[in-house]
Write a protein that holds these residues in place. Structure first.
Motif: not given
Length: 476
Positions: A40-58
Motif C-alpha cells: 500500500k505504501v509503495n502504491e502511494r509513493v508511486k502515485q505521488l512520484d507520478k504526480v510530482v514528475l508531471e508537475a516538474n515536467t509542466n
C-alpha cells in the motif's frame, strides 16, 4: 529454583514443538501483514512520484516558454496556458501538496485509506477544506486492513491465550499440583515464574519477528531508532497486559475449559465490544452533519455569491485601495471578480465548515478520552501515530494545505490587480509546500498506562490467591 523452572519450561516448550510452531506462525503472519502494508505504501509513493514528475515536467515547460517570451521569441502555446499571465500560472501550474509516507507507515493503515495523500491547490476550484476524501473499498473499510497493527492488536492476544490458558489448571488436571506444592516454592510464586518465562519467550520471539520484518522491508534503524524503540515498548507492554490477564484467570478459575472460554470472552469484550461501544457513543453524542448536505449548501452559497461578484469586487477594492486601478480602467476580468469574492466565500463558509469539523473534533476527543478503557483502542491510536496515519495527522495536513492555498492565491493577487506579467524571477519565488508532522510525545505515557493495568491485575491475582489459601480451596 528459578533456574530450574527456566530450564524445565524451555525443555517442555521445545519438546512439545509449540515454540517452533508459534515462531513460524508469527513469522508468516507478521511477514504477510508487513508485505500487505508495504504494498500500500509503495502504491502511494508511486502515485505521488507520478504526480510530482508531471508537475516538474509542466514547470520545466513553463520555464522554457517564459524564457522565450522574455527574449522576445514567438511561442506556440494555448493562450490559456501562457505563463506570463499570473492567473494562468496560478491555475495551470499548481504545486503538489503531499503528506509523505513515514518510515513506519506500513505498520498501520489508519486513516490513510480514507483520505487523499496529495492535492494540487490552484487559484480556482472547490474549497480546499472539502476536497480531501477519496473513494474507498467498503468491504475493506468493514473488515479493516491486514497490517502489522491488526496482527499485534487482534491476533497476538489469541496466541497468548492459546499459549498459556492452562498454566495452572493443567497441573491440577494431570495430578501433579500436589507434587509441585511439595517443592520449596509456593504455588503462587511458581505460576508467577512460569507466566513470566512464557512472557519472556513470546516477547523474544515477537521482537525477533518484528525486527526481521522491518529489516526485510527496508526500515532504517539508525535514522529511526526512537520510533523503533517506541514500537517495541508498546508491543512489550501489550503482551505483558495479556499475560497478566491470563495469570489472573488461571488463579480465579483454574479449570482449562473454563479458562479458555473466559479468556476468549475477555478478548471479545476488550478487542471488539469496548471499541465498538466507544465509537457508537461518539456518533450518538456528537453526530456529524451530512457531508452531502454540506457540499450542497456550499455550492448554493457559491452560486449566490457568484451572481453578486460585481458588487463584491466594488466592496473589495474599497477595502483594498492598493489593488484599485490607478488609471481609471475598470475593465476587470473574471479572475479579478473571482479572487475578490474568495475572501467573502471563505468567511461565509466558515460557520458551515466549522459545524462539521467541530463535531468531528468532539468525536475524536471522546475517543481519545476513552482510549484507556480498552488497550485495543490505545494500541491502535499509538500505532497510527507512529505510522503518521492518525486522524490528527490528516487534520494537521488539511490545515497546512488550507493555509498554503491562501498563500498561493495571495502570491498572484498583487500581479493580477497590478496588471503585471509573471516573470522568471517570480517563478523562482513561487511558494512551495512542505508538510510538517505534528509532534507525538504520548507513546511513553501509553506504555506506562499498560504497565499500570498489568500491575493492577498482578496485585488482584495475588489477593485472589491469598483469599483461596484462607478458604482452603487451593494448595499453598
Amino acid at each position: 529454583m528459578f533456574r530450574y523452572n527456566f530450564k524445565y519450561e524451555l525443555k517442555s516448550l521445545l519438546r512439545s514443538r509449540w515454540l517452533l510452531l508459534l515462531s513460524l506462525l508469527l513469522l508468516i503472519v507478521v511477514l504477510f501483514a508487513g508485505y500487505n502494508g508495504k504494498e500500500k505504501v509503495n502504491e502511494r509513493v508511486k502515485q505521488l512520484d507520478k504526480v510530482v514528475l508531471e508537475a516538474n515536467t509542466n514547470d520545466a515547460t513553463m520555464a522554457k516558454v517564459l524564457d522565450s517570451i522574455e527574449k522576445g521569441l514567438q511561442v506556440s502555446i494555448n493562450p490559456r496556458r501562457m505563463p506570463n499571465a499570473p492567473m494562468n500560472v496560478a491555475y495551470n501550474y499548481p504545486r503538489v501538496a503531499a503528506i509523505p509516507a513515514a518510515p513506519l507507515t506500513f505498520i498501520s493503515t489508519g486513516q490513510s485509506d480514507l483520505f487523499t495523500h496529495f492535492i494540487k491547490p490552484s487559484a480556482y476550484g472547490d474549497s480546499f477544506s472539502l476536497d480531501y476524501s477519496e473513494l474507498a473499498n467498503p468491504i475493506q473499510l468493514l473488515f479493516g486492513s491486514f497490517d502489522l497493527s491488526f496482527v499485534i492488536i487482534y491476533i497476538l492476544p489469541l496466541i497468548i491465550i492459546a499459549f498459556s490458558y492452562n498454566i495452572l489448571s493443567e497441573e491440577k488436571e494431570y495430578g501433579s499440583l500436589k507434587l509441585l506444592a511439595s517443592q520449596p516454592i509456593s504455588i503462587y510464586q511458581w505460576i508467577l515464574q512460569k507466566t513470566a518465562l512464557r512472557f519472556f519467550w513470546l516477547t523474544l520471539i515477537t521482537m525477533a519477528v518484528i525486527t526481521i520484518t522491518l529489516l526485510i522491508f527496508g526500515y532504517n534503524f539508525s535514522a529511526n531508532f526512537l520510533a523503533f524503540l517506541q514500537l517495541v515498548s508498546l508491543v512489550c507492554a501489550y503482551i505483558l497486559f495479556w499475560f497478566t490477564i491470563v495469570l489472573l484467570v488461571n488463579l480465579v478459575i483454574n479449570n482449562s475449559a473454563k479458562n479458555a472460554v473466559s479468556l476468549l470472552a475477555i478478548w471479545v469484550f476488550v478487542i471488539l465490544i469496548v471499541p465498538a461501544v466507544v465509537g457508537q457513543l461518539a456518533n450518538s453524542f456528537y453526530p456529524i452533519p451530512s457531508r452531502t448536505k454540506m457540499i450542497t449548501e456550499v455550492r448554493e452559497l457559491k452560486e449566490e455569491l457568484s451572481s453578486k461578484q460585481d458588487k463584491i469586487l466594488d466592496n473589495f477594492l474599497r477595502d483594498h485601495t492598493e489593488y484599485a486601478s490607478k488609471d481609471g480602467n475598470n475593465n476587470y476580468s473574471f479572475w479579478h471578480k473571482y479572487i475578490a469574492s474568495q475572501e467573502l466565500v471563505e468567511e461565509e463558509l466558515k460557520p458551515l465548515i466549522s459545524s462539521y469539523e467541530d463535531q468531528l473534533t468532539k468525536q475524536q476527543d471522546w475517543v481519545r478520552l476513552w482510549q484507556y478503557s480498552s488497550p485495543a483502542i490505545l494500541m491502535q491510536q499509538s500505532f497510527n501515530n507512529l505510522a503518521h496515519t492518525s486522524t490528527s495527522h490528516y487534520q494537521s495536513y488539511r490545515n497546512q494545505v488550507f493555509k498554503f492555498s491562501k498563500e498561493w492565491r495571495n502570491f498572484f493577487k498583487p500581479m493580477l490587480y497590478g496588471n503585471k506579467n509573471f516573470t522568471t524571477k517570480d517563478y523562482k519565488e513561487l511558494p512551495s509546500f512542505k508538510y510538517k508532522a505534528p509532534k507525538n510525545n504520548l507513546v511513553l505515557f501509553k506504555v506506562i498506562v499498560l504497565l499500570v493495568f498489568s500491575v493492577i491485575f498482578i496485585l488482584i491475582g495475588r489477593q485472589v490467591y491469598i483469599n483461596k489459601i484462607k478458604k482452603g480451596t487451593v494448595i499453598s
